[in-house]
Design a protein around this motif. Structure first.
Motif, PDB file in Angstrom:
ATOM      1  N   TRP A   1      58.090  77.854  74.479  1.00 53.84           N
ATOM      2  CA  TRP A   1      56.691  78.110  74.404  1.00 53.84           C
ATOM      3  C   TRP A   1      56.020  78.030  72.936  1.00 53.84           C
ATOM      4  N   GLY A   2      56.831  78.758  72.097  1.00 52.76           N
ATOM      5  CA  GLY A   2      56.111  78.786  70.776  1.00 52.76           C
ATOM      6  C   GLY A   2      55.965  77.443  70.245  1.00 52.76           C
ATOM      7  N   GLY A   3      56.532  76.404  70.538  1.00 60.60           N
ATOM      8  CA  GLY A   3      56.159  75.069  70.013  1.00 60.60           C
ATOM      9  C   GLY A   3      54.872  74.528  70.551  1.00 60.60           C
ATOM     10  N   PRO A   4      54.457  74.582  71.733  1.00 61.49           N
ATOM     11  CA  PRO A   4      53.315  74.065  72.202  1.00 61.49           C
ATOM     12  C   PRO A   4      52.201  74.908  71.604  1.00 61.49           C
ATOM     13  N   VAL A   5      52.362  76.392  71.523  1.00 62.99           N
ATOM     14  CA  VAL A   5      51.228  77.229  70.779  1.00 62.99           C
ATOM     15  C   VAL A   5      51.386  76.869  69.407  1.00 62.99           C
ATOM     16  N   GLY A   6      52.347  76.679  68.600  1.00 62.41           N
ATOM     17  CA  GLY A   6      52.365  76.583  67.023  1.00 62.41           C
ATOM     18  C   GLY A   6      51.882  75.198  66.830  1.00 62.41           C
ATOM     19  N   LEU A   7      52.194  74.117  67.763  1.00 63.12           N
ATOM     20  CA  LEU A   7      51.810  72.918  67.242  1.00 63.12           C
ATOM     21  C   LEU A   7      50.153  72.677  67.736  1.00 63.12           C
ATOM     22  N   ARG A   8      49.853  73.485  68.469  1.00 67.38           N
ATOM     23  CA  ARG A   8      48.232  73.523  68.970  1.00 67.38           C
ATOM     24  C   ARG A   8      47.630  73.914  67.707  1.00 67.38           C
ATOM     25  N   TRP A   9      48.103  75.200  67.084  1.00 72.20           N
ATOM     26  CA  TRP A   9      47.430  75.648  65.993  1.00 72.20           C
ATOM     27  C   TRP A   9      47.620  74.702  64.834  1.00 72.20           C
ATOM     28  N   ALA A  10      48.606  73.976  64.528  1.00 70.02           N
ATOM     29  CA  ALA A  10      48.777  73.178  63.381  1.00 70.02           C
ATOM     30  C   ALA A  10      47.815  71.914  63.566  1.00 70.02           C
ATOM     31  N   VAL A  11      47.634  71.286  64.758  1.00 70.49           N
ATOM     32  CA  VAL A  11      46.777  70.214  64.649  1.00 70.49           C
ATOM     33  C   VAL A  11      45.235  70.774  64.707  1.00 70.49           C
ATOM     34  N   ASP A  12      44.989  71.955  65.141  1.00 71.08           N
ATOM     35  CA  ASP A  12      43.546  72.454  64.694  1.00 71.08           C
ATOM     36  C   ASP A  12      43.515  72.824  63.485  1.00 71.08           C
ATOM     37  N   ASN A  13      44.376  73.040  62.355  1.00 75.50           N
ATOM     38  CA  ASN A  13      44.437  73.673  61.180  1.00 75.50           C
ATOM     39  C   ASN A  13      45.110  72.968  60.260  1.00 75.50           C
ATOM     40  N   VAL A  14      44.991  71.421  60.420  1.00 81.01           N
ATOM     41  CA  VAL A  14      45.911  70.707  59.682  1.00 81.01           C
ATOM     42  C   VAL A  14      45.813  70.688  58.081  1.00 81.01           C
ATOM     43  N   GLU A  15      44.740  71.097  57.653  1.00 80.79           N
ATOM     44  CA  GLU A  15      44.252  71.260  56.104  1.00 80.79           C
ATOM     45  C   GLU A  15      45.007  72.387  55.637  1.00 80.79           C
ATOM     46  N   ARG A  16      45.537  73.420  56.575  1.00 83.83           N
ATOM     47  CA  ARG A  16      46.222  74.573  55.983  1.00 83.83           C
ATOM     48  C   ARG A  16      47.736  74.384  56.154  1.00 83.83           C
ATOM     49  N   VAL A  17      48.194  73.521  56.748  1.00 84.14           N
ATOM     50  CA  VAL A  17      49.420  73.064  56.896  1.00 84.14           C
ATOM     51  C   VAL A  17      50.092  72.360  55.887  1.00 84.14           C
ATOM     52  N   GLN A  18      51.244  72.993  55.072  1.00 88.45           N
ATOM     53  CA  GLN A  18      51.741  72.075  53.936  1.00 88.45           C
ATOM     54  C   GLN A  18      52.923  71.385  54.440  1.00 88.45           C
ATOM     55  N   ARG A  19      53.721  72.063  55.330  1.00 86.86           N
ATOM     56  CA  ARG A  19      54.878  71.628  56.090  1.00 86.86           C
ATOM     57  C   ARG A  19      55.139  72.176  57.168  1.00 86.86           C
ATOM     58  N   LEU A  20      55.969  71.500  57.960  1.00 87.09           N
ATOM     59  CA  LEU A  20      56.454  72.296  59.328  1.00 87.09           C
ATOM     60  C   LEU A  20      57.817  72.041  59.546  1.00 87.09           C
ATOM     61  N   VAL A  21      58.313  73.454  60.035  1.00 80.77           N
ATOM     62  CA  VAL A  21      59.596  73.476  60.299  1.00 80.77           C
ATOM     63  C   VAL A  21      59.348  74.055  61.948  1.00 80.77           C
ATOM     64  N   LEU A  22      60.457  73.357  62.840  1.00 80.88           N
ATOM     65  CA  LEU A  22      60.569  73.629  63.989  1.00 80.88           C
ATOM     66  C   LEU A  22      62.021  73.727  64.599  1.00 80.88           C
ATOM     67  N   PHE A  23      62.187  74.818  65.302  1.00 83.70           N
ATOM     68  CA  PHE A  23      63.602  74.884  65.973  1.00 83.70           C
ATOM     69  C   PHE A  23      63.372  74.605  67.380  1.00 83.70           C
ATOM     70  N   ASN A  24      64.599  74.755  68.046  1.00 74.79           N
ATOM     71  CA  ASN A  24      64.561  74.175  69.519  1.00 74.79           C
ATOM     72  C   ASN A  24      63.202  74.507  70.293  1.00 74.79           C
TER      73      ASN A  24
END
Length: 181
Positions: A1-24
């Motif tokens: 569930w962390g993936g969908p929530v975190g990815l939603r935040w990332a696409v809404d705040n793409v200017e604040r994302v420098q890089r992305l690390v995902l686990f399973n």
């Protein structure tokens, strides 16, 4: 569930994302397939409550389906000691948008549709290949949606990569952070 929530935040705040690390994790995309059998049971109206809130199915899964040591298992179980405190655990499987009309379906699909906004961001995926729920098909789906992601498949790790292979995960993470300064 962390993936969908975190990815939603990332696409809404793409200017604040420098890089992305995902686990399973997963995107929540409808095309990832039907709900795995355990989730189908946990989503059932009465049975799901009994399993998640009464029997504490997630704690049982931690005890029997993972290689976590006793301290780690206790730490993961501690926030949900009672029927009442496990209310969110009962609701979470029902929010995964496997079915038409699911209240999460629209926002998850919008997230999936907008993942391209993260294409230019450096991405690392650390994947435990022994995950009993999120298998290779989910990894391939994630890989195809993220574009140029660096994927590290950890053969000896399960769902809790940071617990199952902490030294290897840390090595990959630090190297990625150094390369993507």
């Amino acid at each position: 569930w962390g993936g969908p929530v975190g990815l939603r935040w990332a696409v809404d705040n793409v200017e604040r994302v420098q890089r992305l690390v995902l686990f399973n994790t997963h995107t929540g995309a409808v095309d990832e397939g039907a709900a795995p059998k355990p989730y189908a049971l946990l989503r059932a109206p009465v049975l799901g409550d009994v399993l998640t809130r009464g029997v504490n199915a997630f704690r049982l899964a931690l005890l029997y389906a993972s290689d976590l040591d006793a301290d780690a298992k206790a730490a993961y179980a501690k926030p949900h000691p009672s029927w009442r405190s496990r209310s969110a655990l009962a609701k979470a499987p029902r929010l995964l948008p496997f079915d038409e009309g699911n209240p999460s379906r629209e926002v998850v699909q919008r997230t999936v549709d907008e993942l391209g906004r993260l294409y230019a961001k450096p991405k690392l995926v650390l994947w435990g290949m022994k995950d009993p729920v999120l298998g290779p098909r989910i990894l391939e789906n994630l890989r195809s949606r993220l574009g140029q992601a660096e994927v590290r498949e950890l053969a000896g790790a399960s769902h809790f990569v940071q617990e199952d292979a902490p030294e290897v995960a840390l090595e990959h993470l630090l190297a990625f952070l150094e390369r993507t300064k």
